[in-house]
Motif scaffolding. Structure first.
Motif, PDB file in Angstrom:
ATOM      1  N   ASP A   1       0.697  -1.307   0.116  1.00 40.18           N
ATOM      2  CA  ASP A   1      -0.213  -0.031   0.028  1.00 40.18           C
ATOM      3  C   ASP A   1       0.828   1.310   0.012  1.00 40.18           C
ATOM      4  OD1 ASP A   1      -2.298  -1.586   0.053  1.00 40.18           O
ATOM      5  OD2 ASP A   1      -2.511  -1.263   2.080  1.00 40.18           O
ATOM      6  N   GLU A   2       2.041   0.976   0.793  1.00 41.53           N
ATOM      7  CA  GLU A   2       2.911   2.514   0.720  1.00 41.53           C
ATOM      8  C   GLU A   2       3.380   2.655  -0.591  1.00 41.53           C
ATOM      9  OE1 GLU A   2       5.821   1.978   3.951  1.00 41.53           O
ATOM     10  OE2 GLU A   2       4.300   1.604   5.500  1.00 41.53           O
ATOM     11  N   ILE A   3       3.831   1.525  -1.214  1.00 37.65           N
ATOM     12  CA  ILE A   3       4.418   1.487  -2.496  1.00 37.65           C
ATOM     13  C   ILE A   3       3.528   2.183  -3.559  1.00 37.65           C
ATOM     14  CG2 ILE A   3       5.327   0.267  -4.469  1.00 37.65           C
ATOM     15  CD1 ILE A   3       6.794  -1.783  -2.170  1.00 37.65           C
ATOM     16  N   ASP A   4       2.411   1.630  -3.429  1.00 34.49           N
ATOM     17  CA  ASP A   4       1.266   2.185  -4.448  1.00 34.49           C
ATOM     18  C   ASP A   4       1.037   3.639  -4.256  1.00 34.49           C
ATOM     19  OD1 ASP A   4       0.749  -0.268  -5.710  1.00 34.49           O
ATOM     20  OD2 ASP A   4      -0.820  -0.822  -4.285  1.00 34.49           O
ATOM     21  N   GLN A   5       0.796   3.915  -2.789  1.00 33.77           N
ATOM     22  CA  GLN A   5       0.720   5.407  -2.551  1.00 33.77           C
ATOM     23  C   GLN A   5       1.891   6.366  -3.151  1.00 33.77           C
ATOM     24  OE1 GLN A   5      -0.007   6.196   1.618  1.00 33.77           O
ATOM     25  NE2 GLN A   5      -0.170   8.412   1.267  1.00 33.77           N
ATOM     26  N   GLU A   6       3.061   6.052  -2.861  1.00 34.52           N
ATOM     27  CA  GLU A   6       4.227   6.742  -3.119  1.00 34.52           C
ATOM     28  C   GLU A   6       4.432   6.740  -4.831  1.00 34.52           C
ATOM     29  OE1 GLU A   6       7.893   6.201  -1.040  1.00 34.52           O
ATOM     30  OE2 GLU A   6       6.948   5.265   0.474  1.00 34.52           O
ATOM     31  N   MET A   7       4.173   5.467  -5.470  1.00 32.26           N
ATOM     32  CA  MET A   7       4.100   5.548  -6.972  1.00 32.26           C
ATOM     33  C   MET A   7       3.153   6.542  -7.372  1.00 32.26           C
ATOM     34  SD  MET A   7       6.257   3.323  -8.111  1.00 32.26           S
ATOM     35  CE  MET A   7       5.604   3.132  -9.955  1.00 32.26           C
ATOM     36  N   ALA A   8       2.097   6.562  -6.612  1.00 33.78           N
ATOM     37  CA  ALA A   8       1.050   7.694  -7.261  1.00 33.78           C
ATOM     38  C   ALA A   8       1.591   8.979  -7.050  1.00 33.78           C
ATOM     39  CB  ALA A   8      -0.252   7.343  -6.502  1.00 33.78           C
ATOM     40  N   GLU A   9       2.125   9.118  -6.202  1.00 36.10           N
ATOM     41  CA  GLU A   9       2.821  10.624  -5.747  1.00 36.10           C
ATOM     42  C   GLU A   9       3.835  11.037  -6.876  1.00 36.10           C
ATOM     43  OE1 GLU A   9       4.075  10.889  -1.821  1.00 36.10           O
ATOM     44  OE2 GLU A   9       1.831  10.312  -0.980  1.00 36.10           O
ATOM     45  N   LEU A  10       4.656  10.025  -7.152  1.00 35.89           N
ATOM     46  CA  LEU A  10       5.954   9.971  -8.028  1.00 35.89           C
ATOM     47  C   LEU A  10       5.310  10.418  -9.510  1.00 35.89           C
ATOM     48  CD1 LEU A  10       8.430   7.163  -7.245  1.00 35.89           C
ATOM     49  CD2 LEU A  10       8.632   9.777  -7.029  1.00 35.89           C
ATOM     50  N   ARG A  11       4.017   9.428  -9.937  1.00 37.90           N
ATOM     51  CA  ARG A  11       3.404   9.938 -11.294  1.00 37.90           C
ATOM     52  C   ARG A  11       3.020  11.304 -11.267  1.00 37.90           C
ATOM     53  NH1 ARG A  11       0.790   5.099 -10.181  1.00 37.90           N
ATOM     54  NH2 ARG A  11       2.148   3.074 -10.827  1.00 37.90           N
ATOM     55  N   SER A  12       2.450  11.822  -9.942  1.00 34.67           N
ATOM     56  CA  SER A  12       1.927  13.178 -10.289  1.00 34.67           C
ATOM     57  C   SER A  12       2.986  13.998 -10.143  1.00 34.67           C
ATOM     58  CB  SER A  12       1.135  13.449  -8.791  1.00 34.67           C
ATOM     59  OG  SER A  12       0.082  12.500  -8.957  1.00 34.67           O
ATOM     60  N   ARG A  13       4.123  13.871  -9.673  1.00 33.03           N
ATOM     61  CA  ARG A  13       5.326  14.938  -9.867  1.00 33.03           C
ATOM     62  C   ARG A  13       6.006  14.724 -11.020  1.00 33.03           C
ATOM     63  NH1 ARG A  13       9.235  14.819  -4.547  1.00 33.03           N
ATOM     64  NH2 ARG A  13       9.840  16.697  -5.552  1.00 33.03           N
TER      65      ARG A  13
ATOM     66  N   GLU B   1       4.521  13.998 -13.655  1.00 34.58           N
ATOM     67  CA  GLU B   1       3.439  14.777 -14.797  1.00 34.58           C
ATOM     68  C   GLU B   1       3.489  16.125 -14.725  1.00 34.58           C
ATOM     69  OE1 GLU B   1      -0.409  12.789 -13.982  1.00 34.58           O
ATOM     70  OE2 GLU B   1       0.336  10.902 -14.530  1.00 34.58           O
ATOM     71  N   ALA B   2       3.747  16.681 -13.546  1.00 31.34           N
ATOM     72  CA  ALA B   2       3.700  17.957 -13.079  1.00 31.34           C
ATOM     73  C   ALA B   2       5.020  18.584 -13.709  1.00 31.34           C
ATOM     74  CB  ALA B   2       3.732  18.412 -11.835  1.00 31.34           C
ATOM     75  N   LEU B   3       6.201  17.971 -13.958  1.00 32.18           N
ATOM     76  CA  LEU B   3       7.336  18.604 -14.373  1.00 32.18           C
ATOM     77  C   LEU B   3       7.460  19.193 -15.724  1.00 32.18           C
ATOM     78  CD1 LEU B   3      10.262  15.800 -13.058  1.00 32.18           C
ATOM     79  CD2 LEU B   3       9.758  18.221 -12.498  1.00 32.18           C
ATOM     80  N   PRO B   4       6.816  18.537 -16.792  1.00 35.04           N
ATOM     81  CA  PRO B   4       6.853  19.236 -18.123  1.00 35.04           C
ATOM     82  C   PRO B   4       6.246  20.469 -17.980  1.00 35.04           C
ATOM     83  CG  PRO B   4       6.150  16.937 -18.343  1.00 35.04           C
ATOM     84  CD  PRO B   4       6.379  17.108 -16.848  1.00 35.04           C
ATOM     85  N   ASP B   5       5.202  20.715 -16.970  1.00 32.36           N
ATOM     86  CA  ASP B   5       4.322  22.010 -17.132  1.00 32.36           C
ATOM     87  C   ASP B   5       5.462  23.088 -16.386  1.00 32.36           C
ATOM     88  OD1 ASP B   5       1.152  20.410 -15.997  1.00 32.36           O
ATOM     89  OD2 ASP B   5       2.048  20.844 -18.144  1.00 32.36           O
TER      90      ASP B   5
END
Length: 165
Positions: free
Chosen positions: A41-53, A55-59
């Motif tokens: 669950d921790e891994i899934d949560q951190e993966m989701a946070e990483l994806r969000s970050r 995705e935000a980088l190109p912006d």
């Protein structure tokens, strides 16, 4: 009752011991499974946070419309470093989950082996001393004491009693 009779085991007692050991191992597998689920669950949560970050980088980073293999500008180096650090943490957690899963498998196999031994003893053994000997040999072959941190196995008890004599 003679002293010899008091020192011998009944087959039913040895069978019950095997079933108890199997139950304890199964309970430990459930506990390790819950711990592994928490890590996942921790891994899934951190993966989701990483994806969000990510995705935000190109912006945040001005770039070309076509994919580029060039390094990101210096303004996002701290973000990249933080993401890489989190990735390392995730990889460590994934290794921990894999280790827990391997350990769970070993515990499950030993529990099944104890159950099989109990069934074999019930079907084939009438002598308590013979049943005890089979359990001691089984525990020695399976390195059973390594699986029980808080409980002494029959093998450990037998070894301790021979050392004190």
């Amino acid at each position: 009752m003679s002293d010899d009779a008091a020192d011998t085991f009944a087959v039913d007692e040895v069978i019950e011991y095997c079933r108890t050991q199997a139950g304890l191992l199964s309970g430990r597998v459930e506990q390790m499974g819950a711990e592994a689920d928490e890590l996942l669950d921790e891994i899934d949560q951190e993966m989701a946070e990483l994806r969000s970050r990510l995705e935000a980088l190109p912006d945040e980073v001005p770039g070309t419309e076509t994919p580029s293999t060039a390094e990101l500008p210096a303004t996002s180096e701290s973000d990249v470093a933080a993401i890489e650090e989190r990735q390392e943490t995730l990889e460590e957690k994934q290794l921990l989950v894999e280790a827990k899963q391997a350990r769970m498998q070993a515990f499950q196999e030993l529990a099944a082996d104890y159950t099989d031994l109990a069934e074999d003893l019930a079907a084939e053994t009438e002598d308590g001393q013979e049943a005890l000997t089979q359990v001691l040999e089984f525990e020695a072959d399976a390195d059973a004491p390594a699986y029980f941190d808080e409980r002494e196995t029959l093998l450990e008890t037998a070894v301790a009693s021979t050392e004190t004599e």
